[in-house]
Design an enzyme around this catalytic site. Structure first.
Site, PDB file in Angstrom:
ATOM      1  N   LYS A 188       6.103  13.264   7.995  1.00 25.19           N
ATOM      2  CA  LYS A 188       4.665  12.626   8.144  1.00 25.19           C
ATOM      3  C   LYS A 188       4.431  12.146   9.163  1.00 25.19           C
ATOM      4  CE  LYS A 188       1.935   9.165   5.269  1.00 25.19           C
ATOM      5  NZ  LYS A 188       1.831   8.562   3.818  1.00 25.19           N
TER       6      LYS A 188
ATOM      7  N   SER B 101      -1.666   9.178   0.692  1.00 26.98           N
ATOM      8  CA  SER B 101      -1.996   9.662   1.971  1.00 26.98           C
ATOM      9  C   SER B 101      -1.146  10.684   2.492  1.00 26.98           C
ATOM     10  CB  SER B 101      -1.729   8.355   2.789  1.00 26.98           C
ATOM     11  OG  SER B 101      -0.403   7.748   2.840  1.00 26.98           O
TER      12      SER B 101
ATOM     13  N   SER C  53       1.493   7.037  -2.112  1.00 30.75           N
ATOM     14  CA  SER C  53       1.322   8.089  -1.089  1.00 30.75           C
ATOM     15  C   SER C  53       2.355   9.127  -1.236  1.00 30.75           C
ATOM     16  CB  SER C  53       0.867   7.564   0.148  1.00 30.75           C
ATOM     17  OG  SER C  53      -0.281   7.009   0.312  1.00 30.75           O
TER      18      SER C  53
HETATM   19  N1  GLN Z   1      -4.115   5.377  -1.712  1.00 28.76           N
HETATM   20  C1  GLN Z   1      -3.382   3.815  -1.474  1.00 28.76           C
HETATM   21  C2  GLN Z   1      -4.188   3.296  -0.336  1.00 28.76           C
HETATM   22  O1  GLN Z   1      -5.077   4.086   0.137  1.00 28.76           O
HETATM   23  C3  GLN Z   1      -1.809   3.946  -1.512  1.00 28.76           C
HETATM   24  C4  GLN Z   1      -1.579   4.338   0.179  1.00 28.76           C
HETATM   25  C5  GLN Z   1      -0.056   4.692   0.252  1.00 28.76           C
HETATM   26  O2  GLN Z   1       0.728   4.719  -0.468  1.00 28.76           O
HETATM   27  N2  GLN Z   1      -0.073   4.738   1.640  1.00 28.76           N
HETATM   28  O3  GLN Z   1      -3.850   2.437  -0.073  1.00 28.76           O
END
Ligand code: GLN
Length: 485
Positions: A79, A154, A178
């Protein structure tokens, strides 16, 4: 033999039998990335040369008769919020668009040490803020099962890359879902480890009390193997735990007889897509057939999880992102007349809309006068959420919920409605608040042919139990592979 679609076990069997070489596999994967990435946009950077050099070293070791390291010759995507020395690490943000880290994240270094081959840096929502990978300043990634749909986020690029055989394993990071949500939407296995299980050194921070790096793979066995490499204490991260790392692969015996699987009643109600609900209920019946005991339980405060998360995560993000000011690294606007103007313009042009929204929300909840009303209260609610899990685990060994309320949604469907986007993580954020581990494993396909995932949850550091529960299901109910294009 389709060498790009193999699991680590199959790949290692092929290496041991001298049926293929790491260079051959790496070349095939890189060629596949070249063919598919223009559509999927799963990678921000492809590291062809260094990948082939890593592959050549693996082949030399094999030719010298050395035994295979745990991830020898395994193509891995990282990532793009995890530092790899000398390679662009953008966090999918303009503000880090030219950032080349001078050091490597501990988790990444451990993968390299285990023989992994890094094929590239995966697309993501900017600074890991989002649930669809549409917040990337490099354009959205797409879901390999249906390219009109998002891969989740994400870590959407990582999940899409594993699902499309553009790598065998990938890393993600999970602050509120994410890893698990994109795993669910792309039909792969994804694990968020216990907070402190994997070092965060070299992971660009979003919410430091919530962030964890974790693995994506095509099977639970591959994820177990990768976790074994990633996990462990690190002197560079004071929040990494001094807890011994068990042999996760050895724990996979597929036996769930007598295992008490708790289903929190709040997770099966309002807002849940009927097809997801049906798939999860079917999985519960399958577990019962395998000898597990299904019990109803409750996480009574879970209704507060999303608002609580969006206070704590944004507060931490506003503090963490203060360092991106155009002075020390990354992008800086030209021609500003004062320091203040330089800060302002750099941050205005460097950050995207969602990141700015979070910085403003977080700054507001931390400001004097609002701190007690929002931030302090949110911390208290966080304690209640942790206690919910402690109580549930008094009578259950693992918990099972849907991973996400719906299968993959269409690109653009939720971009104008942040609250709808935030609700994608309704089942996942609670785990980060409590620090407990969670795993998403595929459990069905919708009538539209999109993957559905279920989430398994275990107490702190009980990843072996989590993995074995998923393994038992996967052995009995293999998931259909996506048809390759
Ligand atoms: N979708 C969640 C957010 O927007 C979680 C993001 C994540 O786990 N990095 O914060």
């Amino acid at each position: 033999m389709d060498i790009t679609g193999l699991t680590v076990d199959a790949l290692h069997a092929a290496y041991a039998a001298r049926e293929t070489t790491a260079t051959e596999v790496c070349t095939a994967v890189l060629d596949r990335i070249e063919a598919e990435n223009p559509q999927l946009n799963a990678f921000i950077t492809v590291t062809r040369e260094s990948a082939l050099a890593q592959a050549a070293r693996v082949d030399e070791a094999l030719a010298a008769g050395e035994s295979l390291k745990p991830l020898a010759g395994v193509p891995v995507a990282l990532k793009d919020n995890q530092c790899l020395k000398g390679v662009l690490t953008t966090c999918a943000s303009k503000i880090l668009g030219n950032f080349v880290p001078p050091y490597t994240a501990t988790a990444v270094a451990k993968l390299a040490e285990a023989g992994a081959i890094f094929v590239g840096k995966a697309n993501m929502d900017e600074f890991a803020m989002g649930s669809s990978t549409e917040n990337s300043s490099f354009g959205p990634a797409r879901n390999p099962w249906n390219q009109d749909c998002v891969p989740g986020g994400s870590s959407g690029g990582s999940a899409a890359a594993v699902a499309a055989d553009l790598c065998v394993l990938a890393t993600g990071s999970d602050t509120g879902g994410s890893i698990r949500q994109p795993a669910s939407l792309c039909g792969v296995v994804g694990l968020k480890p216990t907070y402190g299980r994997v070092s965060r050194y070299g992971l660009v921070a979003f919410g430091s009390s919530l962030d964890q790096i974790g693995p994506f793979g095509k099977t639970t066995r591959d994820v177990a193997r990768m976790l074994g490499v990633l996990a462990g204490h690190d002197v560079h991260d004071a929040t990494s735990a001094q807890v011994p790392v068990p042999d996760y692969l050895a724990a996979l015996d597929g036996n769930v007889k007598g295992l008490r699987i708790g289903v929190p009643k709040e997770a099966m109600g309002e807002g849940l897509d009927p097809q997801v609900k049906a798939a999860v209920e079917q999985a519960l019946r399958n577990y019962a057939e395998l000898g597990a005991e299904i019990v109803e339980t409750t996480l009574p405060n879970s209704g507060y999880a999303i608002p609580d998360y969006y206070i704590i995560a944004t507060a931490e993000a506003s503090a963490n992102l203060a360092r991106f000011d155009g002075v020390r690294f990354g992008f800086r606007v030209e021609g500003a007349k004062t320091l203040h103007e330089m800060y302002q313009k750099t941050r205005d042009l460097g950050f995207g809309t969602e990141v700015k929204r979070r910085i403003m929300l977080g700054t507001y909840t931390l400001s004097s006068g609002y701190y007690d009303a929002y931030y302090l209260k949110a911390q208290k609610v966080r304690t209640l959420l942790r206690r919910d899990f402690e109580r549930a685990f008094e009578s259950c060994d693992v918990l099972l919920t849907p991973t996400a309320p719906t299968p993959a949604f269409k690109l653009g469907e939720k971009t104008d409605d942040p609250l709808q986007m935030y609700l994608s993580d309704i089942y996942t954020v609670t785990l980060n608040m409590a620090g407990v581990p969670g795993l998403s494993v595929p459990c069905g396909l919708s009538t539209e042919g999109l993957p559905i995932g279920m989430q398994l949850i275990a107490p702190h550091f009980a990843e072996s139990r989590l993995l074995n529960t998923a393994f038992a299901y996967e052995q009995a109910h293999p998931f259909p592979k996506r048809k390759l294009s």
